[in-house]
Design a protein around this motif. Sequence first.
Motif, short mmCIF file in Angstrom:
data_model
loop_
_atom_site.label_atom_id
_atom_site.label_comp_id
_atom_site.label_asym_id
_atom_site.label_seq_id
_atom_site.Cartn_x
_atom_site.Cartn_y
_atom_site.Cartn_z
N LYS A 225 32.45 42.93 34.72
CA LYS A 225 33.41 43.58 35.58
C LYS A 225 34.16 44.45 34.88
CE LYS A 225 36.04 41.08 38.50
NZ LYS A 225 37.46 41.23 38.28
N SER A 226 34.98 43.74 33.82
CA SER A 226 35.85 44.54 33.09
C SER A 226 35.21 45.77 32.53
CB SER A 226 36.46 43.60 31.93
OG SER A 226 37.05 42.54 32.46
N ARG B 179 35.80 49.86 33.11
CA ARG B 179 36.49 50.80 32.18
C ARG B 179 35.34 51.93 31.78
NH1 ARG B 179 38.72 46.00 31.81
NH2 ARG B 179 40.57 45.83 30.46
N ARG C 251 54.77 44.58 36.25
CA ARG C 251 54.30 44.42 35.16
C ARG C 251 53.64 45.91 34.31
NH1 ARG C 251 50.23 40.04 34.80
NH2 ARG C 251 51.80 38.69 35.61
N ALA D 67 50.49 37.93 28.53
CA ALA D 67 49.37 38.37 27.88
C ALA D 67 48.22 39.01 28.94
CB ALA D 67 48.72 36.93 27.29
N SER D 68 48.18 40.06 28.88
CA SER D 68 47.51 40.80 30.15
C SER D 68 46.56 42.06 29.34
CB SER D 68 48.17 41.21 31.09
OG SER D 68 47.73 42.09 32.10
N ALA D 69 45.30 42.04 29.59
CA ALA D 69 44.67 43.09 29.19
C ALA D 69 44.80 44.24 30.24
CB ALA D 69 43.15 42.71 28.92
N GLN D 70 45.01 43.75 31.20
CA GLN D 70 45.48 44.97 32.42
C GLN D 70 46.57 45.86 31.85
OE1 GLN D 70 45.61 42.99 36.30
NE2 GLN D 70 43.33 42.54 36.18
N ARG E 228 41.40 40.48 26.01
CA ARG E 228 39.87 40.99 25.94
C ARG E 228 40.17 42.69 25.37
NH1 ARG E 228 38.19 39.96 31.67
NH2 ARG E 228 39.42 38.09 31.27
N ILE F 281 40.80 33.41 30.68
CA ILE F 281 41.72 33.04 31.93
C ILE F 281 41.08 33.07 33.22
CG2 ILE F 281 42.34 35.43 31.92
CD1 ILE F 281 44.93 32.78 32.34
N ASP F 282 39.72 33.79 33.49
CA ASP F 282 39.44 33.52 34.80
C ASP F 282 38.59 32.35 34.85
OD1 ASP F 282 40.47 36.33 35.42
OD2 ASP F 282 38.91 37.30 34.74
N GLU G 107 50.03 32.46 34.09
CA GLU G 107 49.25 33.71 34.75
C GLU G 107 48.17 33.30 36.14
OE1 GLU G 107 49.23 37.26 34.11
OE2 GLU G 107 51.36 36.54 33.75
N LYS H 244 46.72 35.33 40.15
CA LYS H 244 45.87 36.19 40.07
C LYS H 244 45.46 36.45 41.76
CE LYS H 244 44.60 35.90 35.85
NZ LYS H 244 44.54 37.62 35.05
N ARG I 189 36.64 33.69 42.92
CA ARG I 189 36.37 32.61 41.81
C ARG I 189 36.72 31.24 42.50
NH1 ARG I 189 34.99 36.08 37.84
NH2 ARG I 189 36.42 37.53 37.28
C1 S3P Z 1 40.98 41.94 33.28
C2 S3P Z 1 42.19 41.53 32.68
C3 S3P Z 1 42.52 39.94 33.17
C4 S3P Z 1 41.72 39.34 34.07
C5 S3P Z 1 40.97 39.93 35.18
C6 S3P Z 1 40.16 41.57 34.24
C7 S3P Z 1 40.58 43.29 32.85
O1 S3P Z 1 43.57 39.91 34.12
O2 S3P Z 1 42.19 37.97 34.81
O3 S3P Z 1 40.01 39.50 36.09
O4 S3P Z 1 39.51 43.59 32.97
O5 S3P Z 1 41.47 43.81 31.92
P1 S3P Z 1 45.19 40.09 33.33
O6 S3P Z 1 45.32 41.16 32.62
O7 S3P Z 1 46.02 40.01 34.45
O8 S3P Z 1 45.27 38.77 32.14
#
Ligand code: S3P
Length: 450
Positions: free
Chosen positions: A28-29, A33, A133, A173-176, A201, A326-327, A350, A354, A403
């Motif tokens: 999905k991530s 992208r 955020r 800590a957030s990849a988003q 990630r 995290i997921d 975190e 979600k 989930r």
């Molecule tokens: C994701 C980042 C995570 C994750 C989400 C997908 C992404 O969220 O929980 O399902 O693709 O960057 P956070 O950045 O809020 O931790």
Amino acid sequence: MSAQNQPFRMTSRRGAALRGQALVPGDKSVSHRALILGTLAVGETRIEGLLEGQDVLDTARAMRAFGAEVTRDDDGIWHVFGVGTGALREPDNIIDCGNSGTGVRLIMGLMATSPIAATFTGDASLRSRPMGRITDPLALFGAQAHGRRGGRLPMTITGARDPLPVSYTLPVASAQVKSAVLLAGLNAPGETVVTEPVATRDHTERMLRGFGAGVTVTDDGAARVIRLTGQPELRPQSLAVPRDPSSAAFPVCAALIAEGSDILVPGIGLNPTRAGLFTTLQEMGADLVFENRRDEGGEPVADLHVRFSPGLRGIEVPPERAASMIDEYPVLSVVAAFAEGPTTMRGVAELRVKECDRIDAMARGLRAAGVEVEEGPDWWIVHGRGHGGVAGGVTVETRLDHRIAMSFLVMGLATAQPVTVDDGTVIATSFPVFEALMQGLGAGIERVAA
Ligand code: S3P
């Protein structure tokens, strides 16, 4: 949710061992992208293995609204004809990102340094999630945000006309958040720098490099620093999306707890920033064997062989591992219920923001099924009852969270009495073939009349 997509309940029950191959869909991530970066590259980006879950389909629709041509051919290959950085079109209507936090947050970053405005909304779950955020760092580029109280959707972002490059240290800590800042930095002059105290990630960094952007990453052990040179000319790519380890987690955990199971999960992504669950399960005594490790499309992948593991032990999950799984905490908590002794999960605040408050949702369902759970603001402990020790016999609320739905359906495959979830439709956001895939392995999962 569309009118023809009426909620339906689903039930799972203990029965046959799981056997066979589980071909889980694309990550999905990576899929979000691929569509977004394809939009920023002039010419045709080709994507194989794109996840066709609702979250990603909503992002595809959004990319069309920003000017990209996005098509799918009969072989399931997706094509994105991008417009280039700095050439996004202003959408002529509201962008509805459905259930997807990743979709809305990355797209806000994408458009925040273009001289256009866009209004975003989503379903009830997404409208309850914090966007401050994202809008805090985007304001540093010069973008403006007007949303509901508490930084909630619907929200309008007016992109910066003369964006400035930004140096930003992630407060969570957030990849988003990291990805939103990097995407915004693409259309700002000079160097945008993101510092993350905890590695999250890194698909955005990897893929940006693949598209030809100047990205350097340094890690001195205390922090990871990502430097992006703004206003690159991105080159369209041919991408292969690895299978999603976060989706693989459900058949994997099901096989660990359902007696006699023996399954193979081929070709799953094993990027180290995503693989924390598998390390944790191995520490608990899970029978997992990685075969045929290889590299596909810039991401490490392997085939995972999973066997029923009756002697699982509860463990203390290291908090520094949280970002890489995290997921997966919801389904880990299910495995923990069938282990001997407590499993302690700390540093996971975190989880409360979600798709729903996942600690609360899982704790309630687990307790109703006869499992003792303790919890605090950023921690929880599941007291395992061992194989065969969980009663089940409950109907749980899924709270618009895919989930949560899948985790409890996995649980029902090993409880004494069946487990029902009140809404199976939400599963389609990330894993549209979950039901068919699990049934194909022999799992007793089915829809039931409301
Ligand atoms: C994701 C980042 C995570 C994750 C989400 C997908 C992404 O969220 O929980 O399902 O693709 O960057 P956070 O950045 O809020 O931790």
